[in-house]
Motif scaffolding. Structure first.
Motif, PDB file in Angstrom:
ATOM      1  N   LEU A 200      -8.521   4.084  -4.957  1.00  0.00           N
ATOM      2  CA  LEU A 200      -7.229   3.922  -3.785  1.00  0.00           C
ATOM      3  C   LEU A 200      -7.302   3.084  -2.846  1.00  0.00           C
ATOM      4  CD1 LEU A 200      -6.944   7.762  -3.396  1.00  0.00           C
ATOM      5  CD2 LEU A 200      -6.135   6.332  -5.577  1.00  0.00           C
ATOM      6  N   VAL A 201      -6.175   2.238  -2.376  1.00  0.00           N
ATOM      7  CA  VAL A 201      -6.193   1.368  -1.438  1.00  0.00           C
ATOM      8  C   VAL A 201      -5.071   1.656  -0.500  1.00  0.00           C
ATOM      9  CG1 VAL A 201      -6.224  -1.008  -0.594  1.00  0.00           C
ATOM     10  CG2 VAL A 201      -7.329  -0.518  -2.862  1.00  0.00           C
ATOM     11  N   PHE A 202      -5.282   2.151   0.776  1.00  0.00           N
ATOM     12  CA  PHE A 202      -4.205   2.333   1.564  1.00  0.00           C
ATOM     13  C   PHE A 202      -4.427   1.736   3.099  1.00  0.00           C
ATOM     14  CE2 PHE A 202      -7.549   5.756   0.790  1.00  0.00           C
ATOM     15  CZ  PHE A 202      -7.885   6.067   2.348  1.00  0.00           C
ATOM     16  N   CYS A 203      -3.365   2.198   3.832  1.00  0.00           N
ATOM     17  CA  CYS A 203      -3.485   1.461   5.133  1.00  0.00           C
ATOM     18  C   CYS A 203      -3.193   2.636   6.206  1.00  0.00           C
ATOM     19  CB  CYS A 203      -2.181   0.511   5.249  1.00  0.00           C
ATOM     20  SG  CYS A 203      -2.091  -0.333   6.660  1.00  0.00           S
ATOM     21  N   VAL A 204      -3.902   2.179   7.344  1.00  0.00           N
ATOM     22  CA  VAL A 204      -3.976   3.152   8.406  1.00  0.00           C
ATOM     23  C   VAL A 204      -2.935   2.856   9.113  1.00  0.00           C
ATOM     24  CG1 VAL A 204      -5.032   3.801  10.727  1.00  0.00           C
ATOM     25  CG2 VAL A 204      -6.574   3.205   8.667  1.00  0.00           C
ATOM     26  N   THR A 205      -1.701   3.750   9.527  1.00  0.00           N
ATOM     27  CA  THR A 205      -0.495   3.380  10.046  1.00  0.00           C
ATOM     28  C   THR A 205      -0.450   3.890  11.568  1.00  0.00           C
ATOM     29  OG1 THR A 205       0.496   5.565   9.518  1.00  0.00           O
ATOM     30  CG2 THR A 205       0.723   3.447   7.937  1.00  0.00           C
TER      31      THR A 205
ATOM     32  N   THR B 211       0.969  -1.310   0.086  1.00  0.00           N
ATOM     33  CA  THR B 211       0.046   0.135   0.083  1.00  0.00           C
ATOM     34  C   THR B 211       0.841   1.342  -0.156  1.00  0.00           C
ATOM     35  OG1 THR B 211      -0.050  -0.022   2.534  1.00  0.00           O
ATOM     36  CG2 THR B 211      -1.878  -1.067   1.228  1.00  0.00           C
ATOM     37  N   PRO B 212       0.520   2.188  -0.457  1.00  0.00           N
ATOM     38  CA  PRO B 212      -0.772   2.312  -1.185  1.00  0.00           C
ATOM     39  C   PRO B 212      -0.769   1.466  -2.757  1.00  0.00           C
ATOM     40  CG  PRO B 212       0.383   4.457  -1.405  1.00  0.00           C
ATOM     41  CD  PRO B 212       1.163   3.520  -0.735  1.00  0.00           C
ATOM     42  N   CYS B 213      -1.998   1.413  -3.146  1.00  0.00           N
ATOM     43  CA  CYS B 213      -2.138   0.834  -4.608  1.00  0.00           C
ATOM     44  C   CYS B 213      -3.366   1.234  -5.163  1.00  0.00           C
ATOM     45  CB  CYS B 213      -2.080  -0.615  -4.541  1.00  0.00           C
ATOM     46  SG  CYS B 213      -3.278  -1.220  -3.678  1.00  0.00           S
ATOM     47  N   VAL B 214      -3.388   1.335  -6.513  1.00  0.00           N
ATOM     48  CA  VAL B 214      -4.612   1.976  -7.313  1.00  0.00           C
ATOM     49  C   VAL B 214      -4.845   0.965  -8.192  1.00  0.00           C
ATOM     50  CG1 VAL B 214      -3.648   4.388  -6.875  1.00  0.00           C
ATOM     51  CG2 VAL B 214      -3.120   3.176  -8.961  1.00  0.00           C
ATOM     52  N   MET B 215      -6.191   1.029  -8.728  1.00  0.00           N
ATOM     53  CA  MET B 215      -6.845   0.252  -9.595  1.00  0.00           C
ATOM     54  C   MET B 215      -8.033   1.281 -10.444  1.00  0.00           C
ATOM     55  SD  MET B 215      -8.501  -3.347  -9.498  1.00  0.00           S
ATOM     56  CE  MET B 215      -8.978  -4.139 -11.153  1.00  0.00           C
ATOM     57  N   THR B 216      -7.580   1.412 -11.729  1.00  0.00           N
ATOM     58  CA  THR B 216      -8.377   2.089 -12.645  1.00  0.00           C
ATOM     59  C   THR B 216      -9.506   1.534 -13.587  1.00  0.00           C
ATOM     60  OG1 THR B 216      -6.619   3.831 -12.525  1.00  0.00           O
ATOM     61  CG2 THR B 216      -8.351   4.035 -14.326  1.00  0.00           C
TER      62      THR B 216
END
Length: 195
Positions: A78-83, A50-55
């Protein structure tokens, strides 16, 4: 208001519904995940970090409302992580995330937890971008489960086609363990949330 927001315990058996006009075509909400054109966003984050994306293509790009708002044919998830999670003295909950979010047309009202099913009621959470020079308070807010924890994955649609470089915070020399001019990628980059 949805049935799962009134009775959060139902989230273990039925998924929170999604607004199809905000997500790419062929998006399916599942109990613990969102699948876009057959690709699990949880699996994508596990493979890519993460983060990563997909369109993908916007599900309903030719509606009158979309044309009026100037929305194009693409939407990026958008895919991301809570740090890090911080509870402030005034009762606010702040979630530091491993992506940059400023100047992007993110549709925060559609932000959702993926990777696990939560039966907690929803609460407003301040989303704090995890990059140096992030905008100061007030932060963008999203309605997320109150039992959000560090390491949770979040997915949210963003208008238009977005590249990973637009959401990935720039690495500092300390992150890379080298000089800022180094060209070699660091496989152990801290932004992967230990996934």
């Amino acid at each position: 208001m949805t049935l799962t927001s009134v009775l959060p315990s139902l989230r273990r058996s039925i998924p929170d519904p999604i607004e199809r006009r905000a997500w790419p075509e062929h998006t399916v909400a599942e109990v613990c995940d969102v699948t876009v054109a057959g690709v699990s966003l949880t699996r994508l984050a596990a493979l890519e970090g993460t983060p990563c994306v997909m369109t993908g293509d916007l599900a309903h790009p030719h509606t009158q409302d979309a044309r009026r708002r100037g929305i194009g044919m693409d939407v990026t998830v958008l895919v991301f992580c809570v740090t890090l999670l911080v509870d402030s003295q005034d009762g606010r909950r702040l979630a530091l995330v491993d992506c940059t979010t400023h100047d992007l047309p993110i549709q925060w009202e559609h932000c959702r937890l993926i990777g696990r099913a939560s039966t907690a009621k929803t609460a407003m959470v301040d989303i704090v971008p995890g990059d140096v020079g992030a905008p100061a308070w007030p932060y963008i807010q999203a309605s997320l489960p109150a039992d959000l924890v560090e390491g949770d994955l979040l997915a949210v649609p963003c208008t238009g086609a977005r590249a990973l470089r637009e959401v990935k915070p720039p690495r500092t020399a300390q992150d890379a363990g080298t000089s800022p001019d180094a060209d070699e990628p660091d496989e152990n980059w801290a932004g992967r949330c230990g996934k």
